[in-house]
Design an enzyme around this catalytic site. Structure first.
Site, short mmCIF file in Angstrom:
data_model
loop_
_atom_site.label_atom_id
_atom_site.label_comp_id
_atom_site.label_asym_id
_atom_site.label_seq_id
_atom_site.Cartn_x
_atom_site.Cartn_y
_atom_site.Cartn_z
N ARG A 61 47.49 23.07 53.79
CA ARG A 61 48.30 23.36 52.61
C ARG A 61 49.19 22.17 52.23
NH1 ARG A 61 52.58 26.05 53.07
NH2 ARG A 61 51.88 27.56 54.62
N LYS A 204 36.30 22.82 33.64
CA LYS A 204 35.50 22.55 32.45
C LYS A 204 34.71 21.25 32.64
CE LYS A 204 37.75 26.20 31.44
NZ LYS A 204 38.99 26.27 30.68
C1 LIG Z 1 40.26 26.79 30.85
C2 LIG Z 1 41.47 26.15 30.32
C3 LIG Z 1 42.71 26.27 30.96
C4 LIG Z 1 42.90 27.13 32.20
O1 LIG Z 1 42.18 26.62 33.27
P1 LIG Z 1 41.56 27.53 34.46
O2 LIG Z 1 40.85 26.50 35.27
O3 LIG Z 1 40.66 28.54 33.83
O4 LIG Z 1 42.69 28.16 35.17
C5 LIG Z 1 43.79 25.60 30.42
N1 LIG Z 1 43.68 24.87 29.30
C6 LIG Z 1 42.50 24.73 28.65
C7 LIG Z 1 42.45 23.91 27.41
C8 LIG Z 1 41.37 25.36 29.13
O5 LIG Z 1 40.22 25.23 28.48
#
Ligand SMILES: *Cc1c(COP(=O)(O)O)cnc(C)c1O
Length: 388
Positions: A61, A204
């Site tokens: 951690r 993403k």
């Molecule tokens: C998906 C997303 C998030 C959140 O991220 P997670 O990995 O799903 O927690 C924040 N900002 C944008 C622009 C996103 O596309």
């Protein structure tokens, strides 16, 4: 600055020759032997205080070498001195808000934002209230006790651009956080425009294959230290295997983004003249706010397209039902094309009036363009859209 493909391939791999390896070691240890108690105590103190490393990792951690490798690599791509990775994009946002809390009484934020960012800020759950403002009003609204200015560019889902340098200038000493998820470091490096913190949902494009949930903040050492302190006590850790996969994806990040972007340019042009489409939101079409920042702040229009269907909700529902190559699903930035309905899914948490105000209409669909053959994607959309 131009994205360095050489850096993308080699970042975080500087010690391979010394280690005699060609792929990064994956360290899954939760704990580490402490033979020398006093040295262990010193490492423990350093890591709890937010140090980026110590002689002994002590406990996962506090530090993990595989995670640290990904962080070093991402920092190089963003041009930052530090980066801190989290279990998700939202864990990263939450850590920023917790770290900002002691620095001021409120956050200024510019809509539209990713739905859950909006929800987290609006809920006040992190103990720091938000004031929603227009980007142009920052100069009037910023106070000496403003903790943070929060922006997202390109914004989700209508792909408006926010002028980062202008926001930084009006924010003065107040740190500016940019959610740069849609742009990736390939197309935009906000720290070079003066932002203090860059946030990515690494779920993403950075991961890029739809198999990792992760978040990362690129920043300076002061914020890096504060964020690691928060991470060490709240535990929103990135798992080492996820870090390994993210690091593995960085060398192909630009290849994926550039190919998907070329597809997106073609699809956006064709969608914009399709009879079933009322409006196509895409920076290269000039149909988003501040499209003039293309070529300077952002080197390309990106891989995301939103379009508003003449047939409203029914046409959007039909499109999601009929696509065969694209997958009807939330999320974005994967090698494959995803299509979703913001009003019914990702931006559900906004009330109807706010949705309407930001053009999140019943007919709006958002396309995350993948790296497939563009003619296959176009044929798929054409057969799923209402006939011309
Ligand atoms: C998906 C997303 C998030 C959140 O991220 P997670 O990995 O799903 O927690 C924040 N900002 C944008 C622009 C996103 O596309």
């Amino acid at each position: 600055m131009k994205f360095s493909q050489t850096q993308a391939v080699h970042a975080g791999r500087e010690d391979f020759a010394e280690l005699g390896v060609h792929a990064p070691p994956l360290d899954l240890s939760t704990t580490y032997p402490i033979r020398d108690l006093d040295a262990g105590t010193a490492s423990f103190d350093a890591l709890v205080a937010g140090a980026a490393q110590a002689d002994n990792p002590i406990y996962a951690r506090l530090f993990n070498p595989t995670v640290a490798r990904f962080e070093r690599a991402l920092a190089q791509l963003e041009g930052s001195s530090d980066a801190v990775a989290f279990a998700s994009g939202m864990a990263a946002t939450a850590a920023c808000l917790l770290a900002a809390r002691g620095r001021g009484s409120h956050v200024l934020a510019v809509r539209p934002l990713y739905g859950t960012n909006d929800h987290l800020l609006d809920s006040g759950l992190m103990g720091v209230p938000v004031r929603w403002i227009e980007a142009a009003a920052i100069a009037d609204e910023v106070r000496s006790d403003t903790a943070l200015v929060f922006i997202e560019t390109p914004s989700n889902p209508t792909l408006d651009l926010v002028d980062i340098a202008a926001v930084v200038k009006t924010a003065g000493k107040v740190p500016v956080l940019v959610d740069s998820t849609f742009a990736t470091p390939v197309l935009q490096q906000p720290l070079r425009q003066g932002a203090r913190l860059v946030m990515h949902s690494a779920t993403k494009f950075l991961g890029g294959h739809g198999d990792v949930i992760a978040g990362v903040i690129a920043c300076d050492h002061e914020w890096g230290t504060a964020l690691r302190q928060v991470r060490a006590v709240t535990g929103g850790l990135l798992h080492p295997l996820a870090a390994y996969l993210l690091h593995r994806s960085l060398p192909t990040l630009a290849l994926r983004v550039e190919r998907a972007q070329a597809n997106a340019i073609t699809l956006a042009q064709r969608l914009s003249t399709h009879a079933a489409v009322a409006k196509t939101f895409f920076p290269a079409l000039g149909t988003v706010a501040n499209a003039h920042l293309l070529g300077t702040q952002m080197t390309g229009p990106g891989t995301m397209i939103s379009f508003d269907l003449e047939g409203g909700h029914a046409a959007a529902a039909q499109l999601m039902r009929k696509v065969k190559v694209a997958t009807p699903a939330v999320s974005l930035g994967s090698v494959d094309t995803l299509i979703q309905h913001p009003a019914g899914l990702t931006h559900r948490v906004l009330d109807e009036a706010t949705r309407e105000r930001y053009a999140i209409t019943p007919g709006l669909v958002r396309l995350s363009v993948g790296i497939e053959d563009v003619e296959d994607l176009w044929a798929d959309l054409q057969q799923a859209l209402p006939p011309r």
